[in-house]
Design an enzyme around this catalytic site. Structure first.
Site, PDB file in Angstrom:
ATOM      1  N   LYS A 138      37.732  79.587  23.417  1.00 21.92           N
ATOM      2  CA  LYS A 138      36.917  79.931  24.712  1.00 21.92           C
ATOM      3  C   LYS A 138      36.315  81.430  24.444  1.00 21.92           C
ATOM      4  O   LYS A 138      35.451  81.951  24.619  1.00 21.92           O
ATOM      5  CB  LYS A 138      37.676  80.064  25.733  1.00 21.92           C
ATOM      6  N   GLN A 151      45.360  79.012  31.429  1.00 14.76           N
ATOM      7  CA  GLN A 151      45.461  77.735  30.564  1.00 14.76           C
ATOM      8  C   GLN A 151      46.629  77.076  30.937  1.00 14.76           C
ATOM      9  O   GLN A 151      47.780  77.401  31.072  1.00 14.76           O
ATOM     10  CB  GLN A 151      45.766  78.334  29.139  1.00 14.76           C
ATOM     11  N   ASP A 193      37.348  77.770  36.352  1.00 18.57           N
ATOM     12  CA  ASP A 193      37.771  76.378  35.971  1.00 18.57           C
ATOM     13  C   ASP A 193      37.586  75.352  37.153  1.00 18.57           C
ATOM     14  O   ASP A 193      37.669  74.270  36.974  1.00 18.57           O
ATOM     15  CB  ASP A 193      39.373  76.431  35.865  1.00 18.57           C
TER      16      ASP A 193
END
Length: 292
Positions: A54, A98, A121
């Site tokens: 990322k 994450q 997200d």
């Protein structure tokens, strides 16, 4: 092979090119560079690899990235304090925590702390709630389901009026994918481990999104001829011909399915590249919301 291959790498690259061009335009106009902050708790190698990829994507697209790493024994308070600090920072456009986090961390509490304007997200209960309500728009859509729908649209698959089956009901892929299909006027069935006669249900699908995490579970004779198959699964199987000793396969038996389906995504090279491309798109959108 009868199925048309949906090339996720190619489509993801187009998305990335569009994002890079828009980032260059915004920064040339004097607006702040979009910056993605990632939060990694613990030392899972797969999670560390995802976070690194990322950061690399941000760099390639002209965006900034900040990587925050806490040890596996970090407390709930430490994780929450870090998220609050990133929320407060005017330099940070998007925050990505994450998953999964270590078992002692309450993920729901951490995710609910993320400022909705930085929830790139798309996992905030507010964003998911808006996705579930007719006539409401989330600020951000979860990246993997967003990528699945985008692949279908780019391949020219008609979603409206289609019978769609989503195999798997996770918060990350299955449930948001089902909601996205409903919002595009598909008739949607969500299958899981308790579904009776799974092959018969899947055979009704004009569109199948497989996200169950079971190696090549969906067989060719489960698929309706001409159906569009989006395979989200990433499973490792032994393969002595590979240098690594293994190769990646999906939740669908590709060799069988490609002879029946109308469209199909490969693994790797299908949904995977789309997830990061959509994350970059969401991070740019976050920067645009915060700096109109």
């Amino acid at each position: 092979m009868t199925a048309q291959l949906i090339d996720g790498k190619l489509i993801a690259q187009k998305v990335r090119d569009e994002v890079a061009a828009e980032v260059a335009k915004c920064t040339a106009a004097g607006k702040p560079q979009p910056v993605l902050a990632t939060v990694l708790v613990g030392d899972r190698p797969d999670s560390a690899a995802y976070v690194a990829s990322k950061g690399k994507a941000c760099q390639e697209l002209g965006m900034g990235s900040v990587s925050e790493h806490l040890p596996a024994d970090a407390t709930q308070e430490q994780v929450e304090t870090l998220v609050k600090k990133l929320n407060a920072s005017k330099q940070i456009s998007g925050i990505l925590v994450q998953l999964p986090m270590p078992a002692h961390i309450d993920e729901e509490r951490v995710l609910s702390l993320i400022n909705i304007e930085k929830d790139v997200d798309g996992f905030s209960p507010i964003n998911i709630g808006r996705l579930a309500q007719k006539g409401r728009q989330p600020l951000f859509v979860p990246c993997t389901p967003y990528g699945c729908i985008y692949l279908l649209e780019q391949a020219g698959v008609r979603i409206e009026g289609a019978n769609a089956v989503v195999l798997g009901r996770s918060n990350i892929v299955g449930m948001p994918a089902a909601l996205l299909l409903i919002s595009r006027n598909a008739t949607v069935t969500v299958c899981h481990s308790r579904t009776r006669d799974l092959p018969a249900v899947i055979r009704q699908a004009d569109i199948l999104i497989a996200a169950i995490g079971r190696t090549e579970m969906v067989r060719g004779d489960w698929i309706k001829p001409g159906a569009a198959v989006i395979d989200v699964g990433i499973n490792s199987v032994p393969d002595a011909t590979k240098k690594s000793g293994h190769r990646l396969v999906g939740d669908v038996n590709f060799e069988e399915a490609k002879e029946v389906a109308g469209f199909i995504t490969p693994v790797p090279g299908g949904v995977g590249p789309m997830t990061i491309a959509m994350l970059m798109k969401n991070t740019l959108r976050a920067a645009q919301i915060q700096n109109p």
